[in-house]
Design an enzyme around this catalytic site. Structure first.
Site, PDB file in Angstrom:
ATOM      1  N   SER A  51       0.833  -1.192   0.000  1.00 30.50           N
ATOM      2  CA  SER A  51       0.000   0.000   0.000  1.00 30.50           C
ATOM      3  C   SER A  51       0.879   1.258   0.000  1.00 30.50           C
ATOM      4  O   SER A  51       1.753   1.398  -0.849  1.00 30.50           O
ATOM      5  CB  SER A  51      -0.942  -0.039   1.202  1.00 30.50           C
TER       6      SER A  51
ATOM      7  N   ASP B  96      -4.551  -4.542  -3.202  1.00 36.24           N
ATOM      8  CA  ASP B  96      -3.641  -4.394  -2.063  1.00 36.24           C
ATOM      9  C   ASP B  96      -3.309  -5.755  -1.448  1.00 36.24           C
ATOM     10  O   ASP B  96      -4.198  -6.511  -1.072  1.00 36.24           O
ATOM     11  CB  ASP B  96      -4.326  -3.492  -1.030  1.00 36.24           C
TER      12      ASP B  96
END
Length: 477
Positions: A186, A323
């Site tokens: 992320s 993610d």
């Protein structure tokens, strides 16, 4: 000249969470820390070998032996002594308690021993040493490097709090202790990608919040303050920060190994760690965009790669990615397998994680012991509860998926051998996906720096031998 230093205006929360000394940079902090050690008597503790925290007598004997062989010019005996064993926890000197007594550094004996080993390794790698054949040197350094292992920096998922990682990386980079192996999820993948795609001579502006803010505005990639970023705005910001390189090209440029955690958007697929070893031709921009694609909030991303003609082509065209921090925020096992990593420095900026973790692997207080026991018990009870509800939840796929994702997040290990933690603060959870103000960006960078300062000497001592072995192994003998 480096970017403007904004650390003078440290908030009371940050001062309390980071360090008891107000400082404008690491040199200032270290001077105040050492002065404090003199006043408290801890400087005397550092200068005294004796302690029950490690076998100081054995380390003293080893140090005396290495120095004697160096003084006598007996390089073969020196090589034999080093062949006897080099590892980070020799005679217990890796005990983290040894770095919690003084504000600055640890026992002088440990620091001297580590410095002597590094100096001896450099000496043996030199072409001036002719009594040892080049092939014997090569064999020694390759074996020693393999056995000793390597250090890696793991940057947690963080969303907009990635600026904390920037402060951490800035300090490690400035002090020359930034590992060459970096993983990120992320927001952490953005910081890792910046460092791994730019030469050292280019990096300074990227640690300046004002410059970053201006770049985002200049390229039309900045949403209104406090507004959630769109997928297009995230991608536009990545295009301004990260060159359009493959993982292999970035490694060839900087010598740093970038690792980005992603996961397929489809169910029943395993997460993947993208890097120059496993996916050398994948483009970094799309990999980072995928790592930032929070499921259910941002659109999944199609990865791109360069083919054998240098043309951009889809990578696994039937699949999109999101993610990877939900299932594998800190990919320690994969880094160990790929690079021989056995020492982990973690920058942990995730606001939903930081209240429940410690920067110590083993507790040194009753309060810390209770905290760790409570967290472990909570995990066990939640896993037991989920197993009871497993069958009923199977009739509700959406709820079942949410429950499994929640447990995947809870069950992960979010610390390392050295953990640098963003102190909990009273911020709305919505901020993690929103545009921060310039003051908030500067605050997070300054916090990252201040939280790293007390760890620098521990990192330096625990990584210098690994760095030296890597340099020596690449030497022409």
């Amino acid at each position: 000249m480096g970017p403007k230093d904004h650390r003078m205006n440290l908030s009371p929360i940050r001062r309390a969470g980071a360090t008891q000394f107000e400082a404008s940079n690491y040199a200032d902090w270290s001077a105040k820390a050492q002065a404090h050690d003199v006043r408290s008597g801890k400087a005397k503790w550092r200068a005294t070998d004796a302690t029950d925290l490690y076998d100081y007598k054995s380390i003293a004997r080893r140090l005396a032996t290495l120095r004697a062989f160096r003084a006598a010019g007996d390089d073969k005996a020196l090589l034999y002594a080093l062949n006897e064993g080099i590892h980070g926890n020799m005679d217990g000197m890796g005990n983290e308690r040894l770095y919690q007594e003084a504000q600055f550094g640890t026992k002088h004996l440990i620091e001297a021993y580590v410095a002597e080993i590094a100096s001896a390794l450099d000496h043996l790698a030199s072409k001036k040493v002719r009594s040892i054949k080049p092939e014997e040197k090569r064999d020694f350094f390759n074996r020693a490097r393999h056995c000793y292992g390597q250090s890696a920096l793991m940057l947690s998922g963080s969303g907009a709090f990635l600026f904390f990682h920037m402060g951490v990386v800035k300090t490690l980079w400035q002090e020359g202790v930034l590992p060459d192996i970096i993983s990120g999820s992320s927001g952490g993948s953005i910081v890792g990608a910046i460092v791994c795609t730019h030469l050292d001579s280019e990096l300074a502006p990227y640690f300046d919040a004002k410059w970053l803010d201006e770049q985002a505005e200049l390229h039309g990639a900045k949403p209104a303050e406090g507004k959630r970023m769109t997928s297009a705005q995230v991608r536009a910001q990545l295009d301004t920060l990260i060159p359009d390189l493959t993982f292999q090209e970035a490694y060839q440029l900087t010598g740093r190994h970038l690792n980005v955690s992603v996961a397929p958007s489809e169910r029943h697929q395993n997460s993947r760690l993208l890097n120059a070893i496993a996916s050398p031709n994948v483009m970094i921009r799309e990999a980072v965009a995928a790592s930032c694609a929070v499921p259910g909030i941002f659109d999944p991303v199609a990865l791109m790669a360069k083919d054998h003609k240098g043309k951009r082509v889809p990578y696994l065209s039937d699949r999109k990615w999101v993610d990877g921090s939900m299932t594998n925020d800190l990919p320690a096992k994969r880094l160990a397998r790929l690079y021989g990593v056995n020492h982990y420095i973690v920058s942990q900026a995730n606001p939903h994680v930081t209240p429940f973790i410690s920067d110590l692997k083993s507790p040194n207080s009753v309060l810390e012991s209770v905290k760790q026991a409570t967290v472990a018990s909570t995990k066990a009870w939640m896993n037991a509860g989920l197993s009871i509800w497993e069958k009923p939840l199977s009739f509700f796929p959406a709820l079942n998926g949410l429950a499994n994702m929640t447990m995947s997040i809870i069950d992960q290990d979010y610390g390392g051998d050295i953990t640098i933690i963003n102190p909990p603060r009273l911020w709305s959870p919505a901020k993690i996906l929103s545009q921060l103000s310039l003051d908030e960006m500067e605050d997070l960078i300054a916090t990252g720096e201040a939280m790293t300062w007390p760890k620098v000497e521990m990192i330096r001592t625990q990584t210098v031998i690994s760095k030296t072995l890597t340099q020596c192994a690449g030497t022409e003998f």
